[in-house]
Design a protein around this motif. Structure first.
Motif, PDB file in Angstrom:
ATOM      1  N   TYR A 136      -7.011   9.196  -6.804  1.00  0.00           N
ATOM      2  CA  TYR A 136      -7.476   8.360  -5.692  1.00  0.00           C
ATOM      3  C   TYR A 136      -8.285   7.173  -6.216  1.00  0.00           C
ATOM      4  N   TYR A 137      -9.155   7.454  -7.173  1.00  0.00           N
ATOM      5  CA  TYR A 137     -10.007   6.391  -7.715  1.00  0.00           C
ATOM      6  C   TYR A 137      -9.176   5.330  -8.427  1.00  0.00           C
ATOM      7  N   LEU A 138      -8.231   5.748  -9.277  1.00  0.00           N
ATOM      8  CA  LEU A 138      -7.411   4.793 -10.026  1.00  0.00           C
ATOM      9  C   LEU A 138      -6.517   3.975  -9.090  1.00  0.00           C
ATOM     10  N   ALA A 139      -5.913   4.614  -8.082  1.00  0.00           N
ATOM     11  CA  ALA A 139      -5.045   3.898  -7.153  1.00  0.00           C
ATOM     12  C   ALA A 139      -5.832   2.877  -6.347  1.00  0.00           C
ATOM     13  N   THR A 140      -7.040   3.239  -5.954  1.00  0.00           N
ATOM     14  CA  THR A 140      -7.879   2.310  -5.185  1.00  0.00           C
ATOM     15  C   THR A 140      -8.222   1.082  -6.026  1.00  0.00           C
ATOM     16  N   ILE A 141      -8.514   1.300  -7.298  1.00  0.00           N
ATOM     17  CA  ILE A 141      -8.808   0.171  -8.182  1.00  0.00           C
ATOM     18  C   ILE A 141      -7.594  -0.753  -8.298  1.00  0.00           C
ATOM     19  N   MET A 142      -6.394  -0.181  -8.290  1.00  0.00           N
ATOM     20  CA  MET A 142      -5.172  -0.979  -8.402  1.00  0.00           C
ATOM     21  C   MET A 142      -4.782  -1.660  -7.098  1.00  0.00           C
ATOM     22  N   GLY A 143      -5.512  -1.394  -6.025  1.00  0.00           N
ATOM     23  CA  GLY A 143      -5.243  -2.060  -4.759  1.00  0.00           C
ATOM     24  C   GLY A 143      -4.122  -1.450  -3.950  1.00  0.00           C
ATOM     25  N   VAL A 144      -3.780  -0.188  -4.209  1.00  0.00           N
ATOM     26  CA  VAL A 144      -2.742   0.493  -3.429  1.00  0.00           C
ATOM     27  C   VAL A 144      -3.376   1.692  -2.729  1.00  0.00           C
ATOM     28  N   SER A 145      -2.584   2.351  -1.875  1.00  0.00           N
ATOM     29  CA  SER A 145      -3.110   3.470  -1.097  1.00  0.00           C
ATOM     30  C   SER A 145      -3.445   4.651  -2.003  1.00  0.00           C
ATOM     31  N   GLY A 146      -4.722   5.006  -2.059  1.00  0.00           N
ATOM     32  CA  GLY A 146      -5.134   6.153  -2.856  1.00  0.00           C
ATOM     33  C   GLY A 146      -4.600   7.456  -2.301  1.00  0.00           C
ATOM     34  N   ILE A 147      -4.533   7.547  -0.958  1.00  0.00           N
ATOM     35  CA  ILE A 147      -4.043   8.774  -0.339  1.00  0.00           C
ATOM     36  C   ILE A 147      -2.568   8.994  -0.659  1.00  0.00           C
ATOM     37  N   LEU A 148      -1.765   7.928  -0.550  1.00  0.00           N
ATOM     38  CA  LEU A 148      -0.347   8.075  -0.857  1.00  0.00           C
ATOM     39  C   LEU A 148      -0.128   8.385  -2.339  1.00  0.00           C
ATOM     40  N   ALA A 149      -0.974   7.848  -3.202  1.00  0.00           N
ATOM     41  CA  ALA A 149      -0.888   8.192  -4.624  1.00  0.00           C
ATOM     42  C   ALA A 149      -1.152   9.678  -4.827  1.00  0.00           C
ATOM     43  N   VAL A 150      -2.132  10.199  -4.105  1.00  0.00           N
ATOM     44  CA  VAL A 150      -2.448  11.625  -4.183  1.00  0.00           C
ATOM     45  C   VAL A 150      -1.279  12.460  -3.668  1.00  0.00           C
ATOM     46  N   VAL A 151      -0.664  12.016  -2.554  1.00  0.00           N
ATOM     47  CA  VAL A 151       0.476  12.739  -1.982  1.00  0.00           C
ATOM     48  C   VAL A 151       1.644  12.763  -2.966  1.00  0.00           C
ATOM     49  N   ALA A 152       1.983  11.611  -3.538  1.00  0.00           N
ATOM     50  CA  ALA A 152       3.098  11.539  -4.486  1.00  0.00           C
ATOM     51  C   ALA A 152       2.846  12.418  -5.700  1.00  0.00           C
ATOM     52  N   ALA A 153       1.638  12.353  -6.231  1.00  0.00           N
ATOM     53  CA  ALA A 153       1.306  13.178  -7.397  1.00  0.00           C
ATOM     54  C   ALA A 153       1.352  14.661  -7.047  1.00  0.00           C
ATOM     55  N   GLU A 164       0.821  -1.204   0.000  1.00  0.00           N
ATOM     56  CA  GLU A 164       0.000   0.000   0.000  1.00  0.00           C
ATOM     57  C   GLU A 164       0.859   1.260   0.000  1.00  0.00           C
ATOM     58  N   PHE A 165       1.912   1.252   0.842  1.00  0.00           N
ATOM     59  CA  PHE A 165       2.735   2.453   0.998  1.00  0.00           C
ATOM     60  C   PHE A 165       3.549   2.710  -0.264  1.00  0.00           C
ATOM     61  N   LEU A 166       4.394   1.744  -0.616  1.00  0.00           N
ATOM     62  CA  LEU A 166       5.266   1.925  -1.773  1.00  0.00           C
ATOM     63  C   LEU A 166       4.488   1.916  -3.079  1.00  0.00           C
ATOM     64  N   GLY A 167       3.485   1.040  -3.161  1.00  0.00           N
ATOM     65  CA  GLY A 167       2.663   0.990  -4.373  1.00  0.00           C
ATOM     66  C   GLY A 167       1.925   2.290  -4.606  1.00  0.00           C
ATOM     67  N   GLY A 168       1.382   2.866  -3.528  1.00  0.00           N
ATOM     68  CA  GLY A 168       0.682   4.143  -3.662  1.00  0.00           C
ATOM     69  C   GLY A 168       1.612   5.244  -4.135  1.00  0.00           C
ATOM     70  N   LEU A 169       2.815   5.295  -3.556  1.00  0.00           N
ATOM     71  CA  LEU A 169       3.785   6.306  -3.969  1.00  0.00           C
ATOM     72  C   LEU A 169       4.180   6.134  -5.437  1.00  0.00           C
ATOM     73  N   LEU A 170       4.400   4.872  -5.853  1.00  0.00           N
ATOM     74  CA  LEU A 170       4.821   4.601  -7.231  1.00  0.00           C
ATOM     75  C   LEU A 170       3.727   4.969  -8.226  1.00  0.00           C
ATOM     76  N   VAL A 171       2.511   4.514  -7.960  1.00  0.00           N
ATOM     77  CA  VAL A 171       1.392   4.815  -8.867  1.00  0.00           C
ATOM     78  C   VAL A 171       1.165   6.321  -8.952  1.00  0.00           C
ATOM     79  N   GLY A 172       1.189   7.003  -7.789  1.00  0.00           N
ATOM     80  CA  GLY A 172       0.981   8.454  -7.779  1.00  0.00           C
ATOM     81  C   GLY A 172       2.068   9.188  -8.536  1.00  0.00           C
ATOM     82  N   ALA A 173       3.324   8.736  -8.375  1.00  0.00           N
ATOM     83  CA  ALA A 173       4.433   9.398  -9.062  1.00  0.00           C
ATOM     84  C   ALA A 173       4.307   9.242 -10.570  1.00  0.00           C
TER      85      ALA A 173
END
Length: 658
Positions: free
Chosen positions: A231-248, A186-195
């Motif tokens: 947030y929506y796309l990251a949640t579908i991918m099974g990673v942290s949507g919030i961390l994806a938002v933070v990275a982006a 969730e942590f690393l995946g969210g950061l990667l997807v968001g980046a």
């Protein structure tokens, strides 16, 4: 329709709460918002009100986290990466485990997984929530910067820990290996997807800018939609949507810094839009807390297995243990970047400023409705939030203190800039229409900033009006004007008094009278409509000027004599206390005199004089900063004010000539 009205009332509460917070700054803003929400909770419209947890996370947490990440200082993030890791990850994990286990041992009604989830809820700090009560001091700049960086990243850590604890409770199973894997995914995946997504969207924005499609409508709309989409796309991918938002958000912040002066208008509009969104959503969370408090309290009382006082005790214990951990951690496991002569004071500041706010509330409300203890958990989280806001209010000013201001504040320097520009223009020829327009515009700014009493304005206008009447009577006694001229001009003054009194029914009556009269004279309903929509002041002046002309006379000599008599009276009446009110009345006479006696204003000259006024203000800021009279932060605030004034003039040039 009901939903729309419900949301509109919430926005009213946000506005009223922020107004109260600005005027009564001794009490933190969240308390006003919570209080208004509590009042709203008694309205039938909000009885049993519950916000959907999924909607809450998607609609409120995501955009708040994105904006916070986009505006974080990349320089201090880079320098403070060790502190971020220490406070935002390690301290969060230690707090959740340590406090959660103690809570579970002392309060048997709390399963370990829910105890850990509750502790995860209260780990995110909200430095902004307590910023209004932390005494401003350059001496404690470093601790405050560390707090801001921590606030962003421990939000993400707390959210991930919360998701894991909640998943453990709902599934009824816990495996350390699985938890570590899930946390990393969730942590690393969210950061990667968001980046990755952030970089793609950043490239799209740059392409649009190169194509000259950098209008605010296009780019700001894309930016506002980004956190929801990510947030929506990251949640579908099974990673942290919030961390994806933070990275982006961080990626977008980096790309925005590279733009510098490119697409400046878009960047300015974007900053203003996000300021409104962030302030509105942050305030809305506290209003919703106030609305939910009666339901939460009722739920806590209905829980016969757990007395309400135990919930209060549990919330208080969480706050005390968490505060102690932050204090020790800040003292021994945080690098301050430079030597400090008051290391323990720095630690107390960081410990007490770890206030809970928006994210904590949002996480509490995002608890699934199926959890039996949901009301009790929200109640305990509310206790922690209130304590984290109330304790710093009392303690911080006493242990930190406040320095005496070494320079004048923003309001004082802002006033000084306006007066400098006015003085510069008054030293030139001030009898022209153009000079009066610019000087009156600057004086109007001073009036709005410092205010005045309506009673003063009305009294001064009566005195100026009486002086003008006496001047006209004197002219009649001296035989310089006829009785007919005197009578018509005094009628003109009577109608002017009706309008200047600003009584709505008189204003409406004058509009109707002038509209019907002009329609009758011209035999044209379109003329009547246009007259009704025009200011009565303008119509009075035009009407009576035409009346004098129809009789073979001119109103201008009378108006000129009356104007000078009124201005002399206002000068004699001016004091320190009524200066703002005098300027308001003077502006009325200036505008009347300009329209009736002076040549029409030249828009190019008005533009030139405004440029000169702004140039004087810029030079004063530059000179004060160069001499060390003001710090860079204050100089930048003053510069921003001047830029906004320039923009306001450019966008409303015609209003200054009407």
């Amino acid at each position: 329709m009901k939903i729309v009205f419900l949301v509109l009332l919430l926005l009213v509460a946000v506005v009223v709460g922020n107004v109260l917070g600005r005027h009564y700054q001794r009490l933190p803003l969240p308390f006003f918002l919570i209080g208004l929400g509590l009042i709203f909770s008694f309205l039938p419209l909000y009885h049993g009100f519950q916000f959907s947890p999924d909607v809450f996370t998607f609609a409120i947490i995501a955009p708040l986290m994105y904006n916070e990440a986009e505006n974080v200082s990349r320089y201090w993030v880079g320098r403070g990466i060790v502190n971020i890791f220490s406070l935002a990850i390690v301290l969060v994990i230690v707090t959740v485990l340590f406090v959660g286990i103690i809570l579970h041992q002392l309060f048997a009604f709390l399963p370990l997984s829910l105890a850990l989830a509750l502790c995860a809820i209260v780990t995110p700090t909200d430095a902004a929530a307590v910023s209004a009560i932390v005494p401003a001091s350059d001496e404690f700049t470093i601790p405050q910067i560390i707090l801001q960086n921590e606030s962003l990243f421990n939000d993400a850590s707390g959210i991930v820990a919360f998701d894991l604890a909640l998943a453990t409770y709902l599934s009824g199973q816990f495996s350390l290996g699985t938890a570590v894997v899930d946390f990393g995914r969730e942590f690393l995946g969210g950061l990667l997807v968001g980046a990755i997504l952030g970089l793609v969207i950043a490239q799209v924005r740059l392409w649009l800018i190169r194509q000259r499609d950098d209008t605010p409508l296009i780019l700001v709309t894309i930016e506002v939609a980004m956190p929801f989409l990510l947030y929506y796309l990251a949640t579908i991918m099974g990673v942290s949507g919030i961390l994806a938002v933070v990275a982006a958000g961080i990626i977008q912040g980096v790309e925005r810094e590279k733009l510098r002066l490119t697409a400046s208008r878009m960047q300015l509009v974007s900053a203003n839009v996000w300021e409104m969104i962030d302030g509105m959503l942050s305030s809305l969370v506290f209003v919703l807390l106030g609305i939910s408090l009666p339901l939460v309290w009722q739920s806590a009382l209905q829980n016969t297995l757990v007395p309400w006082w135990q919930l209060v005790l549990a919330g208080g214990l969480i706050y005390v243990i968490k505060l102690g951990l932050r204090l020790i951690w800040s003292r021994y496991l945080v690098w301050m970047h430079k030597p400090s002569q008051h290391r323990w004071l720095d630690s107390w500041l960081m410990a007490l400023s770890g206030a809970n706010g928006t994210i904590t509330l949002a996480l509490a409300f995002s608890l699934p409705l199926t959890i039996n203890l949901r009301g009790s958990l929200i109640f305990m989280a509310a206790v922690v939030i209130l304590l984290s806001l109330l304790v710093p209010t009392v303690v911080l000013p006493r242990i930190v203190g406040s320095e005496e201001d070494k320079v004048d504040d923003l309001a004082s320097w802002s006033k000084r800039l306006k007066l400098a520009a006015i003085t510069q223009l008054e030293q030139q020829v001030t009898t022209s229409s153009e000079a009066q327009i610019v000087i009156d515009a600057l004086r109007q700014q001073l009036q709005q900033q410092h205010g005045f009493k309506k009673q003063q304005q009305r009294a001064l206008f009566r005195q100026a009006d009486l002086a003008e009447q006496q001047e006209i009577t004197t002219l009649r006694v001296q035989g310089k004007i006829t009785a007919d001229e005197q009578r018509d001009y005094l009628k003109f003054l009577t109608y002017s008094r009706f309008t200047v009194d600003q009584i709505w029914w008189r204003n409406l009556g004058l509009r109707l009278w002038f509209g019907l009269h002009m329609g009758h004279v011209s035999h044209d309903i379109q003329t009547a409509q246009e007259t009704f929509m025009t200011s009565p002041l303008v119509m009075e002046q035009q009407y009576w000027a035409d009346q004098f002309t129809a009789k073979g006379r001119s109103i201008r000599p009378l108006e000129k004599s009356g104007y000078h008599a009124a201005m002399q009276q206002l000068t004699a009446e001016r004091t320190v206390d009524n200066r703002a009110a005098v300027d308001v009345v003077r502006r009325y006479y200036h505008e009347r005199h300009r329209q009736m006696n002076l040549a029409p204003a030249d828009s190019d000259i008005v533009y030139e004089l405004f440029l000169q006024a702004f140039h004087v203000q810029y030079e004063l800021v530059q000179a004060a900063f160069k001499k060390g009279q003001i710090p860079a932060t204050l100089a930048q605030q003053l510069q921003q004010e001047i830029v906004f004034d320039e923009t306001g003039y450019i966008q409303n040039q015609q209003a200054f000539l009407s």
